[in-house]
Enzyme design. Sequence first.
Site, PDB file in Angstrom:
ATOM      1  CD  GLU A 179      -1.754   1.614   9.205  1.00  0.00           C
ATOM      2  OE1 GLU A 179      -2.810   2.257   9.124  1.00  0.00           O
ATOM      3  OE2 GLU A 179      -1.388   0.788   8.374  1.00  0.00           O
ATOM      4  CG  PHE A 187      -1.779   1.088   1.540  1.00  0.00           C
ATOM      5  CD1 PHE A 187      -3.079   1.085   1.046  1.00  0.00           C
ATOM      6  CD2 PHE A 187      -1.376   2.156   2.333  1.00  0.00           C
ATOM      7  CE1 PHE A 187      -3.957   2.130   1.338  1.00  0.00           C
ATOM      8  CE2 PHE A 187      -2.250   3.202   2.623  1.00  0.00           C
ATOM      9  CZ  PHE A 187      -3.545   3.177   2.127  1.00  0.00           C
TER      10      PHE A 187
HETATM   11  C1  LIG Z   1       8.488   0.284   9.309  1.00  0.00           C
HETATM   12  C2  LIG Z   1       7.487   1.219   8.689  1.00  0.00           C
HETATM   13  C3  LIG Z   1       6.512   0.713   7.814  1.00  0.00           C
HETATM   14  C4  LIG Z   1       5.629   1.574   7.170  1.00  0.00           C
HETATM   15  N1  LIG Z   1       4.719   1.060   6.256  1.00  0.00           N
HETATM   16  C5  LIG Z   1       3.988   1.915   5.476  1.00  0.00           C
HETATM   17  C6  LIG Z   1       3.185   1.409   4.395  1.00  0.00           C
HETATM   18  O1  LIG Z   1       3.065   0.187   4.178  1.00  0.00           O
HETATM   19  N2  LIG Z   1       2.546   2.307   3.603  1.00  0.00           N
HETATM   20  C7  LIG Z   1       2.631   3.661   3.791  1.00  0.00           C
HETATM   21  O2  LIG Z   1       2.033   4.402   3.017  1.00  0.00           O
HETATM   22  N3  LIG Z   1       3.374   4.166   4.821  1.00  0.00           N
HETATM   23  C8  LIG Z   1       4.055   3.333   5.665  1.00  0.00           C
HETATM   24  N4  LIG Z   1       4.844   3.826   6.697  1.00  0.00           N
HETATM   25  C9  LIG Z   1       4.968   5.283   6.849  1.00  0.00           C
HETATM   26  C10 LIG Z   1       4.251   5.827   8.064  1.00  0.00           C
HETATM   27  O3  LIG Z   1       2.878   5.777   7.907  1.00  0.00           O
HETATM   28  C11 LIG Z   1       4.787   7.261   8.304  1.00  0.00           C
HETATM   29  O4  LIG Z   1       6.118   7.124   8.778  1.00  0.00           O
HETATM   30  C12 LIG Z   1       3.936   8.045   9.291  1.00  0.00           C
HETATM   31  O5  LIG Z   1       2.724   8.415   8.680  1.00  0.00           O
HETATM   32  C13 LIG Z   1       4.645   9.308   9.809  1.00  0.00           C
HETATM   33  O6  LIG Z   1       5.150  10.044   8.761  1.00  0.00           O
HETATM   34  P1  LIG Z   1       6.681  10.548   8.808  1.00  0.00           P
HETATM   35  O7  LIG Z   1       7.550   9.394   9.140  1.00  0.00           O
HETATM   36  O8  LIG Z   1       6.922  11.277   7.547  1.00  0.00           O
HETATM   37  O9  LIG Z   1       6.740  11.540  10.045  1.00  0.00           O
HETATM   38  P2  LIG Z   1       6.323  13.090  10.069  1.00  0.00           P
HETATM   39  O10 LIG Z   1       4.962  13.254   9.491  1.00  0.00           O
HETATM   40  O11 LIG Z   1       7.429  13.904   9.515  1.00  0.00           O
HETATM   41  O12 LIG Z   1       6.222  13.320  11.641  1.00  0.00           O
HETATM   42  C14 LIG Z   1       7.392  13.478  12.455  1.00  0.00           C
HETATM   43  C15 LIG Z   1       6.941  13.916  13.842  1.00  0.00           C
HETATM   44  O13 LIG Z   1       6.213  15.155  13.728  1.00  0.00           O
HETATM   45  C16 LIG Z   1       4.945  15.004  14.340  1.00  0.00           C
HETATM   46  N5  LIG Z   1       3.942  15.809  13.648  1.00  0.00           N
HETATM   47  C17 LIG Z   1       3.712  15.925  12.319  1.00  0.00           C
HETATM   48  N6  LIG Z   1       2.672  16.743  12.089  1.00  0.00           N
HETATM   49  C18 LIG Z   1       2.202  17.142  13.305  1.00  0.00           C
HETATM   50  C19 LIG Z   1       1.155  17.966  13.747  1.00  0.00           C
HETATM   51  N7  LIG Z   1       0.313  18.563  12.897  1.00  0.00           N
HETATM   52  N8  LIG Z   1       0.995  18.151  15.066  1.00  0.00           N
HETATM   53  C20 LIG Z   1       1.802  17.538  15.957  1.00  0.00           C
HETATM   54  N9  LIG Z   1       2.820  16.724  15.611  1.00  0.00           N
HETATM   55  C21 LIG Z   1       3.029  16.535  14.300  1.00  0.00           C
HETATM   56  C22 LIG Z   1       4.614  13.523  14.217  1.00  0.00           C
HETATM   57  O14 LIG Z   1       3.632  13.130  15.156  1.00  0.00           O
HETATM   58  C23 LIG Z   1       5.982  12.908  14.495  1.00  0.00           C
HETATM   59  O15 LIG Z   1       6.220  12.885  15.875  1.00  0.00           O
HETATM   60  C24 LIG Z   1       5.684   2.974   7.422  1.00  0.00           C
HETATM   61  C25 LIG Z   1       6.614   3.469   8.345  1.00  0.00           C
HETATM   62  C26 LIG Z   1       7.504   2.607   8.980  1.00  0.00           C
HETATM   63  C27 LIG Z   1       8.512   3.164   9.948  1.00  0.00           C
END
Ligand SMILES: Cc1cc2nc3c(=O)[nH]c(=O)nc-3n(C[C@H](O)[C@H](O)[C@H](O)COP(=O)(O)OP(=O)(O)OC[C@H]3O[C@@H](n4cnc5c(N)ncnc54)[C@H](O)[C@@H]3O)c2cc1C
Length: 389
Positions: free
Chosen positions: A368, A133
């Site tokens: 998620e 996905f």
């Molecule tokens: C092992 C693994 C598997 C994954 N599998 C999938 C998959 O199959 N498909 C897929 O599509 N994605 C997948 N993901 C991605 C995952 O969904 C994202 O990592 C997640 O949505 C967070 O996004 P980011 O890592 O870019 O963090 P960011 O969005 O950059 O967030 C970083 C920090 O900032 C905080 N933050 C951001 N915005 C706000 C706000 N408005 N207010 C307060 N705090 C905020 C967050 O809470 C977090 O603490 C996976 C991730 C991992 C690590």
Amino acid sequence: MSAFRGVDYFHIDSLLSEEERLVRQTARQFVEDRVVPNIRQHYNEGTFPHDLVPEMGELGFFGANLEGYGCAGMSNVEYGLIMQELERGDSGLRSFVSVQGALVMYPIYTYGSEEQKQRWLPQLQSGKAIGCFGLTEPGFGSNPGGMTTRGVRDGGDWILNGEKTWITNGSIADIAVVWARTEEGVRGFLVERGTKGYSTSDIHGKLSMRASVTSSLSFSDCRVPASAMLPEAKGLKAPLSCLSQARFGIGWGVIGAAMDCYETARQYTMLRKQFDDKPIASHQLVQEKLAWMITEITKAQVLALHAGRMKDVNKIEPAHISMLKRNNVAMALECARLSRDLLGANGIMDEYPIMRHLCNLETVKTYEGTDHIHTLVIGERVTGIAAYK
Ligand SMILES: Cc1cc2nc3c(=O)[nH]c(=O)nc-3n(C[C@H](O)[C@H](O)[C@H](O)COP(=O)(O)OP(=O)(O)OC[C@H]3O[C@@H](n4cnc5c(N)ncnc54)[C@H](O)[C@@H]3O)c2cc1C
């Protein structure tokens, strides 16, 4: 350590039907026989246990709560109990099953054409095909609405360009559910492995979810036919509805990881002796940690069960699932940390499952929808004010 017999302080089993207990027992036995003996090696070597895929298909784990097309048609509580048992084994294995069922089969089932359903659902159910996905992008994680992956019409086809990252199962998937911005808003596409212009590369160096494949997907003038689009998935609410399905499973799954940590620590502290040859479990500070864990696990069980019963009668809402995911993941992480502490130096060893669960749960807290994002969903629900921006 003796074989896992479950954790049930408050006779929650009495709220389960015989069939639900049977489904749980089947999943528990599978984890005991097929996952526990090998997961440590897979985790250490950073490999996914591929050999378990056909077996999990035969047991009906993939898309277990969907009806028809070979799916098991289980209730949401039965599905949740399977997730709980699988995550007792390893969060990476539960992630595989969550992605396959909630993030690949569910969108095809809900938004796909009859032809797409006939073609893909039986194969995905049996594990003959693997799915992934693709929503997250390098620049857009918590805010998928900003996605820059584009789908542009060209005659009867669509041309996809963009990058997805952190995609579970990415490089081993036969079919990718990919979300892209089009002139009609966000739409979903089924992109098959081997399609020209579509490539994957694995992400290395993870210290969490090591028994799970995580990849980046790249689309460079990737041409797919009109029949590859999910006809009923219109707008961002489509991928978000898939995430709700997966988050529900996570809310149950992490209870399994927490139970494993708690039970490992409970047994260990009864055996380990310090000061006057007394088990460390006889000290009040140790008992306080065990009491905290069993209380929080019990509350999480009640929340998950109520969520499952509500989902079975279509009464659950995304904001309820946010509370389930946020609370239960935070609970499981804290149980892992406390259990690690109670094992002292042994707590950092791979001979025990705790450090592996602890590292995995750090991912589960982030993916998620992060803990923060679910906090904001709950905040919006109770105030009517969206505070994301
Ligand atoms: C092992 C693994 C598997 C994954 N599998 C999938 C998959 O199959 N498909 C897929 O599509 N994605 C997948 N993901 C991605 C995952 O969904 C994202 O990592 C997640 O949505 C967070 O996004 P980011 O890592 O870019 O963090 P960011 O969005 O950059 O967030 C970083 C920090 O900032 C905080 N933050 C951001 N915005 C706000 C706000 N408005 N207010 C307060 N705090 C905020 C967050 O809470 C977090 O603490 C996976 C991730 C991992 C690590």
